[in-house]
Write an enzyme that holds these catalytic residues in place. Structure first.
Site, PDB file in Angstrom:
ATOM      1  N   ASP A   1      -6.003   8.927  38.953  1.00  0.00           N
ATOM      2  CA  ASP A   1      -6.120   7.697  39.545  1.00  0.00           C
ATOM      3  C   ASP A   1      -7.230   7.867  40.701  1.00  0.00           C
ATOM      4  OD1 ASP A   1      -5.192   5.151  41.312  1.00  0.00           O
ATOM      5  OD2 ASP A   1      -3.256   5.582  39.654  1.00  0.00           O
TER       6      ASP A   1
ATOM      7  N   HIS B   1      -7.746   1.912  39.426  1.00  0.00           N
ATOM      8  CA  HIS B   1      -7.325   3.080  39.546  1.00  0.00           C
ATOM      9  C   HIS B   1      -8.154   4.179  39.086  1.00  0.00           C
ATOM     10  CE1 HIS B   1      -3.489   1.517  40.941  1.00  0.00           C
ATOM     11  NE2 HIS B   1      -3.537   0.617  40.207  1.00  0.00           N
TER      12      HIS B   1
ATOM     13  N   GLU C   1      -3.508  -3.624  38.220  1.00  0.00           N
ATOM     14  CA  GLU C   1      -3.967  -3.932  39.606  1.00  0.00           C
ATOM     15  C   GLU C   1      -5.528  -3.850  39.642  1.00  0.00           C
ATOM     16  OE1 GLU C   1      -0.389  -2.468  42.160  1.00  0.00           O
ATOM     17  OE2 GLU C   1      -1.728  -1.083  41.658  1.00  0.00           O
TER      18      GLU C   1
END
Lengths: 596, 596
Positions: free
Chosen positions: A249, A303, A367
């Site tokens: 991440d 990420h 996201e």
């Protein structure tokens, strides 16, 4: 196999075996009696010690499901008569079944010894146990979404008084589940220091859903190899089959890529906090003999961050104030316009394909913040050159370009197309999803609320889904805030009851056939090796039954069995959370609130 | 002791030592620099490896409090220059100081080795360290509410280049704290595989509050002796001093009473789930060398049940529906009218006094349900005979009778009156408390909300209090319901931030002198040995600083140090919960939300 006419003879044999058993020196004044399908605690009367029934023995014959978790999804026929088993005389015939089955047989024997509080407590008086395994598709040695995990398990006594267990299954993945079931049916009688098992049983069983997963995030905090193995052990005990490894991440890059070692060198929290090629091989093998696939997720194009510093492919890395560019610090997204990025991805995918041999692959995709791309000069210029605007649809197109290009590089390395999983996101919205994520290529993993309209929209479009709706399956919820005071964003804590009652059918309705299964997610912002067990267990096992057995009952009816299963997980070495006072386990049905 | 004129000479010596150090083979490209009192992560430039500063080294000299937890409550003067220490050349002079001090010295050395990830990582290049301890009240070997736990800790270099540490304290309880502080100031430099400590330091320190406790309930679920010892270890690391052992309850009676062994025989969850006399001796000794008193609670006249079956002294045992007779199953209360009960209590108190040698004793006294007594024939008859009514005030009088009689039996066994602690309850209400619980005899432990008017009422009456207001100090809150679905009664989960900001001063105002301290409580309905650590730690350490340092800052300013302390607890073998991504520890001040 045993005939019914032999039953009376055997019953007498069994009674005589029970009668010569001695009561343990560490003796308790209590024993249990099965009354109306509940084990009731009673004081053992003087002279009645030989007939006294231990709690674990009672639990096995006092309910329809024999304390099994997940409960079998077919015939359950279990004798009420238990006989002692000698753990040193267990024989498993695995000739010609391949190494997976013989490894699983070895694990089964090792696991049995954990039934007792200490190894020396298992007495050696008892019957020999012989287990025979038959596979109808013996060549299946890789789990896929099509693998038949069913089995049939039969126990009886042969002419020589020996316990015979026959397991029939299409393949290893089914017979391994049968061994788990059998293991749950061999209990430790603490009044007599003996292992015991029902004298006859016949169980046919198969899972309701093919994808039964746990996600573990090892990037927000590093999780040790041992903690990962414990997780997989708990999965095996609960018949879960997919370890979804969110391995990198923006926070850290612990994955040692053979072809791009600089990423973990710069991106790991420390040189010790990495997953070497040997670690991964070890974990993949460990999982496979436990019936679990390890599916890597390489989350992109958001990420990403730490580890990529030297490449120039990540923008907005630790941009501040972070709230403008991402959902949590540190921010970071790929500059998807850089051609070199795709070569790097191809290398990483190639490494992962070699190590994990995946039948499905997770490309992340959650996201993405368009604000980041919209403030990056090279990206703006590239889009302008193409004559694109800078609205949501343009950035969706940009993301679609990334997704297509990256997926092609993945398929190139696999040598064919394999199903790709993507998180719900802006790109899975109705107006974008069919354009950029065709349903024959992509499976969508839901992380919205369970009642989000996006779910039915995706189902109507014909997508296959995996459910990780955060209101029931995000197991990191409910703890303290870490960028704020108060509690974390998805509070409150999700009790096992809610996990259990999160039935795919109630979410998907008539489109239930498009649900591949569910996955409990453990994001690790506030978890590391010390707390993985207590967050995941026993709650993930509640989901396991929902997926395996597709139960029509609620958690209330499953409660006693679930308390029993929690104890099993602890014996298996997992620090599973306690759910209730032990008093409630010893006094079945006395704890729930009763109406006046 | 070191003179200031020697400083320059020593500085040169230190620099030369640093320069010959080699960089670890497992090398990281990152190091840290102290900028504006924050450690900032930087890439180590080629040729600059020798000057690279490790994160732990930076943390020790980059802030006013040197990463100490709890922060010292007096002078803190710590050099910014660190020198390597050879762990094999540590000498602690404990002659003539008694066995407690020499035991503590041994523990200190053992603990040092845990600074490194593995023992073999601690290099042996470094200075010898000589620790001298001086006690001004050498005979004090029992902790009381009056014990002076202060200390002074000074490090310097003698003429031979040897590190000299002088610890001056009134007694063992102070010097042990000094060793904890010193231990926190010896860090592991992972760039060089070395232990390091500041070349000079001078710290004077003492706690703001004398009572700094943790309650552990070992009756709702059994907690292993090992888990109890780990708890005490965490307490020692955080300078907490009272392990409040809620050892029995209605659910189980694991305490083996020498004079009434039948209670645990019938009342333990199993013959293995008991605390033998040897176990208790072991725990009490273990705690004492770690500066912790073990205070037993024998909760009565409610919260009794299992174990008492054969005595006839407990009524309403497992009465159903339980909601009518108690707050959770199983119900149970003493029949306080039975004379024989007090003989039994005297025996139990006698056993406990002998084993725990308590300076204060907890008599419980919470959650008496008058409905139970009011439905018990023998009690009603006894009260009628005395001409009492059956209103709240009559039952309060009955309870008062129990309390007086039981306390007398306790004092008889101790040989004198000692302070007795009681929970807030009906009996501590304004209208009863002065009548039945005189303030010269009783300390009241608060478990109401922090803003409950009962607190100021008790303060105004002159009572001494211990704070366990459940909204900040009940660490079992926030998990799943166990007799219902949804979450447990005192949800939500209490973050460390709230624990830290629960300042006695804000609760007691000008009557702060009546506050003896606070106590974090871990009730074990949903906890057993597997999860004690993760529930208690690091949150109980947040309370520890509130009590030791009486800080005027909020949790925000304590955050980095708290993250550091959490790592210490993990190194100490505790499964303390992670609080944030490790990224936030490595990138100080980058995680909090920043204003645009």
């Amino acid at each position: 196999m045993l005939k019914h006419k032999d039953m009376k003879k055997l019953f007498l044999l069994v009674v005589s075996i029970i009668c010569v058993q001695e009561i343990s020196s560490l003796s308790s004044p209590w024993s249990w009696e099965c009354i109306n399908e509940a084990c009731v605690k009673k004081e053992t009367q003087p002279g009645q010690e030989e007939k006294a029934i231990s709690l674990e023995a009672c639990q096995i014959f006092c309910s329809e499901e024999s304390g099994l978790w997940p409960k079998p999804n077919g015939v359950i026929n279990v004798s009420k008569i238990l006989v002692p088993v000698d753990p040193s005389l267990i024989e498993i015939n695995t000739r010609r079944l391949g190494s997976l089955t013989s490894e699983a047989a070895k694990l089964f024997k090792e696991e049995l010894i954990r039934r007792a509080p200490t190894a020396r407590d298992v007495g050696d008086k008892g019957k020999p146990l012989s287990i025979n395994i038959f596979h109808t598709e013996p060549d299946t040695d890789k789990l896929t979404l099509e693998t038949d995990e069913s089995y049939n398990l039969v126990t009886g006594i042969d002419d020589k008084g020996k316990l015979q267990v026959n397991i029939t299954a299409p393949n290893f993945f089914g017979s391994r589940h049968a061994l788990e079931t059998l293991g749950q049916l061999i209990i430790y009688d603490d009044l007599r220091n003996q292992l015991k098992t029902p004298i006859f049983l016949n169980i046919t069983d198969k899972p309701a859903f093919p994808y039964r997963g746990i996600l573990l995030d090892t990037a927000r905090n590093y999780i040790s190899v041992d903690a990962i193995k414990k997780t997989i052990n708990g999965m095996a005990a609960s018949k879960l089959n997919t370890f979804h490894w969110h391995i990198t991440d923006s926070h850290s890059f612990p994955y040692v890529s053979k072809s791009r070692p600089q990423l973990s060198q710069y991106g790991a929290y420390s040189p010790r906090k990495v997953y070497s090629q040997k670690d991964i091989e070890d974990i993949v093998d460990f999982a496979k003999v436990r019936g679990v696939r390890v599916m890597p997720e390489f989350d992109a194009p958001a990420h990403v961050g730490e580890g990529w510093q030297k490449t120039g492919y990540v923008v907005c890395l630790n941009a501040q104030p972070w709230g403008t560019y991402c959902v949590e610090p540190p921010c970071g997204q790929f500059d998807v316009t850089k051609d070199g990025l795709y070569d790097a991805l191809e290398d990483i995918y190639g490494d992962m394909v070699e190590q994990f041999d995946p039948d499905i692959f997770h490309m992340g995709g959650d996201e993405v913040h368009f604000t980041c791309w919209n403030q990056t000069k090279s990206i703006i210029a590239w889009m302008a050159q193409k004559g694109w605007g800078r609205e949501e649809e343009d950035f969706a197109k940009l993301w679609g370009y990334f997704q297509d290009t990256a997926a092609d590089r993945l398929f190139k390395k696999v040598g064919k197309n394999i199903p790709v999983i993507m998180w719900t996101s802006t790109l899975t919205k109705k107006e974008h999803v069919t354009k950029y994520l065709p349903k024959d290529k992509y499976i969508i993993q839901i992380w919205t609320l369970g009642n989000d309209p996006q779910i039915s929209e995706l189902l109507e479009e014909g997508y296959k889904l995996i459910l990780s709706n955060y209101d029931a399956l995000y197991l990191d919820c409910g703890f303290a805030g870490w960028v704020t005071d108060g509690n974390n964003w998805c509070s409150p804590y999700i009790g096992w009851q809610k996990v259990y009652d999160n039935k795919p059918k109630s979410i998907a309705g008539s489109r239930i056939n498009q649900i591949l299964g569910s996955e409990a997610a453990l994001w690790s912002e506030q978890v590391d090796s010390t707390s993985v067990d207590s967050r995941l267990w026993p709650r993930a096992a509640a989901m396991a039954e929902t997926l395996w057995s597709d139960p029509s009952n609620t958690w209330r009816e499953a409660e006693t069995r679930f308390l029993i299963h929690r104890e099993r997980l602890v014996r298996r070495g997992l620090d599973a959370d306690a759910l209730e006072p032990e008093w409630c386990l010893q006094n079945e049905n006395e704890c729930p609130i009763k109406k006046v």
